[in-house]
Enzyme design. Sequence first.
Site, PDB file in Angstrom:
ATOM      1  N   TYR A 133      29.764 -73.536 -46.789  1.00 12.66           N
ATOM      2  CA  TYR A 133      29.718 -73.477 -45.271  1.00 12.66           C
ATOM      3  C   TYR A 133      30.531 -74.880 -44.650  1.00 12.66           C
ATOM      4  CZ  TYR A 133      26.050 -69.961 -45.315  1.00 12.66           C
ATOM      5  OH  TYR A 133      25.272 -68.853 -45.300  1.00 12.66           O
TER       6      TYR A 133
ATOM      7  N   LYS B  24      24.600 -69.978 -59.720  1.00 10.92           N
ATOM      8  CA  LYS B  24      25.457 -69.141 -60.499  1.00 10.92           C
ATOM      9  C   LYS B  24      26.379 -69.699 -61.262  1.00 10.92           C
ATOM     10  CE  LYS B  24      26.791 -64.748 -60.579  1.00 10.92           C
ATOM     11  NZ  LYS B  24      26.109 -63.400 -61.022  1.00 10.92           N
TER      12      LYS B  24
ATOM     13  N   ASP C 154      21.511 -63.837 -58.926  1.00 18.11           N
ATOM     14  CA  ASP C 154      21.118 -62.214 -58.966  1.00 18.11           C
ATOM     15  C   ASP C 154      19.687 -61.973 -59.601  1.00 18.11           C
ATOM     16  OD1 ASP C 154      22.834 -63.318 -60.717  1.00 18.11           O
ATOM     17  OD2 ASP C 154      23.407 -61.693 -61.705  1.00 18.11           O
TER      18      ASP C 154
ATOM     19  N   ASP D 247      20.647 -69.121 -47.844  1.00 16.01           N
ATOM     20  CA  ASP D 247      20.465 -68.712 -46.565  1.00 16.01           C
ATOM     21  C   ASP D 247      20.110 -67.151 -46.919  1.00 16.01           C
ATOM     22  OD1 ASP D 247      21.331 -67.809 -44.270  1.00 16.01           O
ATOM     23  OD2 ASP D 247      23.150 -68.133 -43.942  1.00 16.01           O
TER      24      ASP D 247
END
Length: 337
Positions: free
Chosen positions: A123, A175, A209, A233
């Site tokens: 972002y 991740k 995930d 988000d």
Amino acid sequence: MPTKVTLIPGDGIGPSITEATVRILSAAGADLEYDEQVAGVAGVTRFGDPMPECTIDSIKRTGLALKGPLETPVGGGFRSVNVALRKTFDLYANVRPAVDIVPGGRYDDVDIVMIRENTEGLYVGIEHYIKIGDDHRAAAESIALITRAGSERIIRYAFEYAVKHGRKKVTLVHKANILKFSQGLFLDVGRMIAQEYAGRIEFEDKIVDAMAMNLVLHPERFDVIVTTNLFGDILSDQISGLVGGLGLAPGANIGASGAIFEAVHGTAPDIAGKNIANPGALVLASCLMLDHIGDHDRATQVRQAFTNTVRAGKTVTRDLGGTASTTEFTDAVIAAL
Ligand code: NAI
């Protein structure tokens, strides 16, 4: 002395849910003085600017804002004012509690606080097109910026939040298996800070995930979650879905010199102007604001009246399975106060 608050009604359903929230706060006797300002499309309409100077000045003065959702054009047009406000006031912690209050829902015992890093990651808005041959837009590149300092302050915030609110566990979502540098740095910092809280707060890390699946299978296993901007988000909308949808999901954006309270949802253009939006998310966000200024009794009172109205199920909006309008729902909450 009343506490001064910058009030930004926002776009779409914003003005209607803001009016509902202000009515409820006033019925509860909250000692607040509003300085009403515009931003987003309303800012463009009035001043030709989605983030007018007077709105920024007002938040600088009050250090506190209650904000309806703001429209961000998709693709072209101006950049997100929400993101710009978070950057301008360095509101690095986005805190989104999700509690199970709708009876007969899919899950019992969901009580999760999502703490999302609010100023870094994808972002930061560093992106550009890459020209190949004659095609000026043959490729596009976006940079996800993760800093040690930024990771430290958000992860520490999550642990401190857990201690202060009597929570037991912090789950760090990442991740790092693929993004070994940026996400790896976030995870490394998390493991280091977790050691300081060993014996007081349990720590675990999960790949994003797997986390998405785990949240659907066993949401009751999670307590405080801390993660980077984009994952936060996405997962916070998912979590709001576990507890009855976006109409019940409040959010707080907290920094060292200011705080902005808002609903997690957007402007809901599909239902704007119909007086059917659920004001709940902004009402619950206003309770977070009351907690923030130390008025815990009134925050609890409003939360309780809201929860009782939802649980009674008689006068609730369509998204909660009822037929009430925004106004009728608001009246019912006020009656329950
Ligand atoms: P959205 O959250 O506005 O709507 C998604 C779905 O949820 C729609 O079907 C909507 O009717 C429903 N919904 C949302 N809030 C509701 C409520 N209070 N009561 C009942 N139903 C509700 O998301 P969407 O459509 O992706 O975004 C619309 C606009 O909002 C975009 O311009 C987006 O950039 C902006 N937005 C602003 C945010 C903010 O100001 N913090 C956050 C998210 C989106």
